[in-house]
Scaffold this motif. Structure first.
Motif, PDB file in Angstrom:
ATOM      1  N   LEU A   1      -1.538 -18.037  17.928  1.00 29.68           N
ATOM      2  CA  LEU A   1      -0.384 -18.935  17.887  1.00 29.68           C
ATOM      3  C   LEU A   1       0.469 -18.690  16.645  1.00 29.68           C
ATOM      4  O   LEU A   1       1.139 -19.599  16.183  1.00 29.68           O
ATOM      5  N   ILE A   2       0.437 -17.482  16.117  1.00 33.66           N
ATOM      6  CA  ILE A   2       1.262 -17.209  14.944  1.00 33.66           C
ATOM      7  C   ILE A   2       2.684 -16.974  15.434  1.00 33.66           C
ATOM      8  O   ILE A   2       2.904 -16.164  16.333  1.00 33.66           O
ATOM      9  N   SER A   3       3.619 -17.717  14.845  1.00 37.45           N
ATOM     10  CA  SER A   3       4.982 -17.525  15.330  1.00 37.45           C
ATOM     11  C   SER A   3       5.598 -16.273  14.719  1.00 37.45           C
ATOM     12  O   SER A   3       5.302 -15.907  13.571  1.00 37.45           O
ATOM     13  N   LYS A   4       6.439 -15.628  15.523  1.00 33.52           N
ATOM     14  CA  LYS A   4       7.132 -14.419  15.068  1.00 33.52           C
ATOM     15  C   LYS A   4       8.016 -14.761  13.879  1.00 33.52           C
ATOM     16  O   LYS A   4       8.538 -15.870  13.841  1.00 33.52           O
ATOM     17  N   PRO A   5       8.198 -13.962  12.890  1.00 39.51           N
ATOM     18  CA  PRO A   5       7.840 -12.552  12.823  1.00 39.51           C
ATOM     19  C   PRO A   5       6.408 -12.273  12.328  1.00 39.51           C
ATOM     20  O   PRO A   5       6.122 -11.178  11.872  1.00 39.51           O
ATOM     21  N   GLY A   6       5.505 -13.272  12.448  1.00 43.40           N
ATOM     22  CA  GLY A   6       4.125 -13.035  12.020  1.00 43.40           C
ATOM     23  C   GLY A   6       3.358 -12.271  13.091  1.00 43.40           C
ATOM     24  O   GLY A   6       3.647 -12.401  14.275  1.00 43.40           O
ATOM     25  N   TYR A   7       2.370 -11.506  12.688  1.00 44.17           N
ATOM     26  CA  TYR A   7       1.522 -10.790  13.646  1.00 44.17           C
ATOM     27  C   TYR A   7       0.204 -10.403  12.989  1.00 44.17           C
ATOM     28  O   TYR A   7       0.108 -10.333  11.760  1.00 44.17           O
TER      29      TYR A   7
END
Ligand code: SF4
Length: 342
Positions: free
Chosen positions: A69-75
């Motif tokens: 559930l990491i929101s973009k721009p996280g990855y």
């Protein structure tokens, strides 16, 4: 719990959750930043683990990453999130949707962010059940919803099913959120600051409820909080995070009674109960570095009372301190190939 871990390892059994060397990055327009840098921890069935640290330590992003559930721009740049042996960092979107909110549930800080203000509690609970099982009859969904409301000690649950979120107190709303999290009989609950918005007495009641449910329902719990006192009350094991890394981990009672890492020592010294009546509260000088400004070597070195030259050059690995806690600190000799440092 360590004996349970030894038994599980000795018998080749699979842990409920094994997070290994998790690196989470954010691709910003100004360049990439690292939010977690090689986070590792293990959780067994029915175990309660506290992820603790100040704001910006990387604990919430670690929790969100478990259910992708990491929101973009996280990855997730690298590492593994093994849930009963299945690496959730590498499964399809469809597969993670079937696990999220079903076998792994999440509880957030503010119940009003999770509850829909224009739907009754009953509708929200039965809709959740139908999302996971469209075949379920209305009567069956209502019976399950009532059962879960009873489990979290909501009085007159039949009447409460027909009420709206604003008709409940803050503590009752958080109980309803827990009831919703229980609807699908999850194996793991991730609770992110679940009581921060509540007053102290209600906080204690909710924590007792979570502990009781973990025991009766045999669920694992990851409790994400800045509040060491809450973690000490609820969890069996603890991982202390600082600037995106786990800096100390071990059994909660031992970490609280005899912390090995200077950051954990500072957190415990800053608890109100560590200062005498009328004395000023202790604090850790300085601030947690931002993700763009993590200092070289040990990220805690600008704030550490024991800083040495080596601390400014080399990132310390986790190693045993003076007890069995693992601490990422050059005050203790490093251990090579230490599997328990995971
Ligand atoms: Fe302090 Fe050095 Fe240990 Fe970091 S490695 S916590 S700076 S003593």
């Amino acid at each position: 719990m360590s004996s349970i871990r030894s038994y599980i390892r000795a018998n080749g059994m699979t842990s409920l959750l094994e997070v290994k060397d998790l690196v989470i990055k954010f691709a910003l327009r100004t360049g990439e930043v690292t939010a977690t840098n090689g986070v590792s921890f293990t959780l067994e069935k029915g175990e309660r683990l506290g992820l603790v640290g100040e704001s910006g330590a990387g604990k919430s992003v670690t929790g969100f990453s478990i259910i992708n559930l990491i929101s973009k721009p996280g990855y997730i740049a690298s590492g593994e999130v093994n849930f009963l042996g299945e690496d959730l960092a590498r499964v399809s979107d469809e597969r993670i949707r079937s696990i999220r909110g079903n076998r792994i549930s999440m509880i957030f800080q503010d119940p009003m962010m999770t509850l829909n203000p224009v739907l009754t509690i009953g509708t929200q609970m039965t809709e959740t059940l139908h999302q996971h099982n469209p075949q379920m009859s209305k009567a069956e969904a209502r019976a399950i919803a009532l059962d879960k409301l009873r489990k979290v000690y909501i009085p007159s649950p039949e009447k409460r099913l027909g009420q709206y979120p604003h008709e409940f107190s803050g503590g009752m709303r958080q109980r309803i959120i827990i009831a919703i999290a229980l609807l699908t009989d999850p194996e793991l609950i991730i609770a992110d600051e679940p009581t921060t918005a509540l007053d102290v007495t209600i906080q204690a009641e909710i924590m007792e409820l979570l502990m009781e449910l973990c025991e009766t329902e045999d669920m694992g719990l990851i409790l994400i909080t800045h509040d060491l006192a809450v973690v000490a009350q609820v969890t069996q094991n603890i991982a202390v995070m600082y600037a995106g890394s786990v800096v100390e981990k071990g059994p909660t009672a031992q970490v609280v009674a005899d912390p090995q890492h200077p950051y954990t020592q500072g957190l415990i010294a800053a608890l109100p109960q560590s200062s005498g009546h009328g004395e000023r509260l202790n604090q850790i000088p300085g601030m947690m570095p931002t993700l763009k400004n993590i200092p070289p070597g040990c990220s805690f070195n600008p704030r550490c009372p024991h800083v040495m030259e080596v601390c400014k050059q080399q990132v310390p690995s986790l190693r045993s301190g003076k007890n069995s806690n693992l601490a990422a600190c050059h005050l203790y000799p490093p251990e090579k190939d230490n599997p328990s440092a995971r």
